[in-house]
Scaffold this motif. Structure first.
Motif, short mmCIF file in Angstrom:
data_model
loop_
_atom_site.label_atom_id
_atom_site.label_comp_id
_atom_site.label_asym_id
_atom_site.label_seq_id
_atom_site.Cartn_x
_atom_site.Cartn_y
_atom_site.Cartn_z
N UNK A 1 0.82 -1.22 0.00
CA UNK A 1 0.00 0.00 0.00
C UNK A 1 0.85 1.26 0.00
N UNK A 2 2.18 1.11 0.04
CA UNK A 2 3.07 2.27 0.14
C UNK A 2 3.53 2.79 -1.22
N UNK A 3 3.12 2.14 -2.30
CA UNK A 3 3.56 2.56 -3.63
C UNK A 3 3.20 4.02 -3.89
N UNK A 4 4.18 4.79 -4.30
CA UNK A 4 3.97 6.19 -4.61
C UNK A 4 3.97 7.11 -3.42
N UNK A 5 4.06 6.56 -2.21
CA UNK A 5 4.02 7.37 -1.00
C UNK A 5 5.42 7.87 -0.64
N UNK A 6 5.47 8.84 0.27
CA UNK A 6 6.72 9.43 0.72
C UNK A 6 7.15 8.73 2.00
N UNK A 7 8.33 8.15 2.00
CA UNK A 7 8.83 7.39 3.14
C UNK A 7 9.05 8.34 4.33
N UNK A 8 8.63 7.91 5.52
CA UNK A 8 8.76 8.75 6.72
C UNK A 8 9.75 8.15 7.72
N UNK A 9 10.56 7.22 7.30
CA UNK A 9 11.58 6.61 8.14
C UNK A 9 12.78 6.26 7.28
N UNK A 10 13.94 6.10 7.91
CA UNK A 10 15.11 5.60 7.20
C UNK A 10 15.02 4.07 7.12
N UNK A 11 15.40 3.52 5.98
CA UNK A 11 15.52 2.08 5.84
C UNK A 11 16.99 1.74 5.60
#
Length: 400
Positions: free
Chosen positions: A27-37
């Motif tokens: 569900x995260x496709x196209x979203x802005x990441x809010x954490x470091x991976x």
């Protein structure tokens, strides 16, 4: 009255970052990441075979040995099995773990294989490592892979998946209320009376803003003042990031919204912009609540002002920075526009054989000509102060 650039700057000054939420990775496709991976292990996590063939010890080959007994096979996904004899070899498949005791891979194309023995047909390389993807060659465990703020496209989702991020923190989507107003409007499945029309602006705005990342809820309010007041009171308190109104912001006797919005605690930031279409545009913000766009109700005005102001505001909230101004396009024919207003002119874009971005005007029959937008995929912004815009002149072209 503000010009277009001043109005745009004031709109963007109200943008704010959206809080994070946790979602399943698909569900995260196209979203802005809010954490470091970060890498949970080395990339690749083992010495990886990069070609189908055999794995052997380079030293034996360099010493002149050209025939090797095959001890067995190493497949991708199987635990590694060490080479028992430094003078033997093991068949290996692409993606497999390199068998301990080997340091070189020879492709099937470069050997002959018969009766459990491989005969090499090429001279040895100068050093070991051929056709091997070494452990940690790409990234090391603990290394930052995707910093917060990264937009999650296909490659980024794949990286997140490979580090086991089944759920990720992403920036919440902006929540927008799109509100049409007017007693003349009926639902799209209704048969309108001669003095009525079906709702259309709300669906155009939904189709424009959802692909830009918004969660859009649709509402309709009549022109009756007490009903309008009650409906807006509820919408303004419902937790939306923005309320986008269509209609009732001009100077007609039923255009109650400017005064009513201020009565409900929405501070006016500007009203009217020197542009056509969309001159009556209203914009404000409620302390601790949403920003409010009061778009003119005529469909061309509604749509083009939403493209010029609402969508960039949304993009700035979603991305954390203002979107860049659009690239220029060359008019394919002369345009004459005499009012001292900026002109948002619908156009059809194409690229010619020389790679030039061209804009062919598709003027509407006025701000009420909804069907006139069919076939337009952008609008050029022609500045106030000029009346003739020659063919070949270049102007910003906002895609729609």
């Amino acid at each position: 009255m503000l010009n277009v650039a001043e109005a745009y700057a004031r709109v963007l000054s109200t943008t704010r970052p959206l809080p994070p939420e946790t979602v399943a990775l698909p569900a995260a496709a196209g979203r802005l990441l809010a954490q470091d991976l970060v890498a949970d292990r080395d990339f690749p996590p083992f010495h990886r075979v990069a070609m189908d063939g055999i794995a052997l010890a380079h030293a034996a080959w360099a010493a002149g040995q050209t025939e090797f007994a095959i001890e067995g096979s190493q497949f991708a996904g199987a635990p590694s099995v060490p080479l028992q004899s430094p003078l033997a070899a093991r068949e290996v498949m692409t993606g497999a773990v390199l068998p301990p005791g080997t340091d070189t891979v020879v492709r099937y194309e470069d050997l002959s294989l018969a009766d459990g023995r491989a005969t090499l047909l090429i001279p040895p390389p100068e050093k070991p490592g051929t056709h091997i993807h070494p452990r940690a060659a790409d990234r090391r465990a603990g290394e930052l892979l995707l910093p917060a703020g990264t937009r999650l496209g296909p490659a980024e989702l794949a990286v997140a998946a490979t580090v086991g991020a089944a759920q990720v923190q992403v920036q919440r989507r902006a929540r927008l209320a799109v509100v049409s107003t007017g007693d003349e409007l009926v639902e799209i499945d209704a048969t309108p009376l001669p003095h009525q029309i079906r709702r259309s602006n709300a669906y155009a705005l939904q189709a424009l803003l959802q692909p830009a990342g918004a969660e859009v809820s649709l509402f309709h309010l009549t022109d009756e003042l007490s009903s309008l007041r009650s409906g807006l009171t509820n919408i303004l308190a419902a937790g939306f990031d923005a309320v986008v109104l269509s209609g009732a912001v001009s100077k007609g006797r039923a255009d109650h919204l400017p005064a009513l919005l201020q009565e409900l605690g929405v501070q006016e930031i500007f009203h009217e912009v020197s542009q056509r279409p969309g001159k009556p545009l209203w914009f404000g913000a409620r302390a601790g609540g949403p920003v409010v766009f009061g778009l003119p109700g005529n469909p061309v005005s509604t749509f083009l002002t939403a493209c010029r102001y609402v969508r960039p505001w949304l993009q700035a909230c979603q991305q954390g920075l203002a979107p860049p101004l659009p690239p220029l396009a060359l008019l394919t024919e002369e345009v004459v526009f005499r009012p001292q207003l900026s002109y948002l002119l619908p156009v059809r874009l194409h690229v010619d054989a020389q790679g030039r971005r061209l804009a062919t005007p598709r003027p509407t029959g006025g701000s009420g000509d909804l069907a006139g937008l069919i076939g337009a995929d952008a609008f050029v912004e022609l500045p106030a102060g000029e009346s003739v815009f020659p063919a070949g002149s270049a102007w910003p072209a906002w895609e729609i």
